[in-house]
Design a protein around this motif. Structure first.
Motif, PDB file in Angstrom:
ATOM      1  N   VAL A  89      -8.990   8.487  11.515  1.00  0.00           N
ATOM      2  CA  VAL A  89      -8.265   7.295  11.053  1.00  0.00           C
ATOM      3  C   VAL A  89      -7.397   6.752  12.190  1.00  0.00           C
ATOM      4  N   CYS A  90      -6.604   7.629  12.801  1.00  0.00           N
ATOM      5  CA  CYS A  90      -5.728   7.190  13.898  1.00  0.00           C
ATOM      6  C   CYS A  90      -6.535   6.717  15.102  1.00  0.00           C
ATOM      7  N   ASN A  91      -7.603   7.446  15.409  1.00  0.00           N
ATOM      8  CA  ASN A  91      -8.410   7.041  16.558  1.00  0.00           C
ATOM      9  C   ASN A  91      -9.022   5.666  16.314  1.00  0.00           C
ATOM     10  N   LYS A 138      -3.418  19.476  15.629  1.00  0.00           N
ATOM     11  CA  LYS A 138      -2.991  18.338  14.807  1.00  0.00           C
ATOM     12  C   LYS A 138      -3.231  17.035  15.568  1.00  0.00           C
ATOM     13  N   CYS A 139      -3.301  15.965  14.794  1.00  0.00           N
ATOM     14  CA  CYS A 139      -3.471  14.637  15.383  1.00  0.00           C
ATOM     15  C   CYS A 139      -2.207  14.285  16.158  1.00  0.00           C
ATOM     16  N   TYR A 140      -2.368  13.839  17.398  1.00  0.00           N
ATOM     17  CA  TYR A 140      -1.183  13.542  18.210  1.00  0.00           C
ATOM     18  C   TYR A 140      -0.467  12.274  17.750  1.00  0.00           C
ATOM     19  N   LEU A 141      -1.126  11.461  16.958  1.00  0.00           N
ATOM     20  CA  LEU A 141      -0.496  10.218  16.510  1.00  0.00           C
ATOM     21  C   LEU A 141       0.208  10.385  15.165  1.00  0.00           C
ATOM     22  N   CYS A 142      -0.464  10.927  14.156  1.00  0.00           N
ATOM     23  CA  CYS A 142       0.161  11.047  12.825  1.00  0.00           C
ATOM     24  C   CYS A 142       0.679  12.457  12.556  1.00  0.00           C
ATOM     25  N   LYS A 143       0.383  13.409  13.432  1.00  0.00           N
ATOM     26  CA  LYS A 143       0.853  14.801  13.353  1.00  0.00           C
ATOM     27  C   LYS A 143       0.256  15.600  12.192  1.00  0.00           C
TER      28      LYS A 143
HETATM   29 ZN   LIG Z   1      -3.881  10.875  12.808  1.00  0.00          ZN
END
Ligand SMILES: [Zn+2]
Length: 128
Positions: A78-80, A21-26
């Protein structure tokens, strides 16, 4: 965009060890679209003094390697893109994040090495 060329085994280890999973948005991500984020941005490597200052600010040793499992996390594009080249300010959350990365680095090395060994065995069997 990362300048470091990740091997497929490094990408797999980062993806697996950090829960896919994305570490920022999970949000769950898949391996093919995962972006590997450098917690300390990679561009710091262009400036040794800025790099040293960034490490010191976060309480990291001078030997901390920006291109290592200690600094890589899986992110969605997106988060990156949103994080881009932003440097995290020292905070308890960033310290926790860096401690978790350090704790999982050995596991990531092990996963990456296992995949390499499995490939070597498969390649050897193909030769036979
Ligand atoms: Zn994300």
């Amino acid at each position: 965009m990362s300048r470091y060329k990740f091997s497929s085994t490094e990408r797999w280890a980062i993806f697996l060890v950090h829960g896919m999973k994305c570490y920022l948005c999970k949000v769950p991500i898949d391996l093919s679209t995962m972006v590997v984020d450098h917690v300390l941005p990679e561009y710091l490597l262009d400036s040794p003094s800025a790099c040293s200052a960034a490490k010191a600010k976060l309480g990291l040793p001078a030997s901390f390697d920006l291109n290592s499992f200690e600094n890589w996390l899986p992110a969605c594009s997106v988060c990156n893109g949103t994080k881009s080249s932003v440097q995290f300010e020292p905070s308890p959350l960033i310290q926790v994040l860096l401690q978790k990365l350090a704790a999982k680095a050995d596991e990531a090395h092990r996963v990456s090495a296992e995949v390499v060994r499995a490939r070597q065995v498969a390649n050897a069997l193909n030769v036979l």
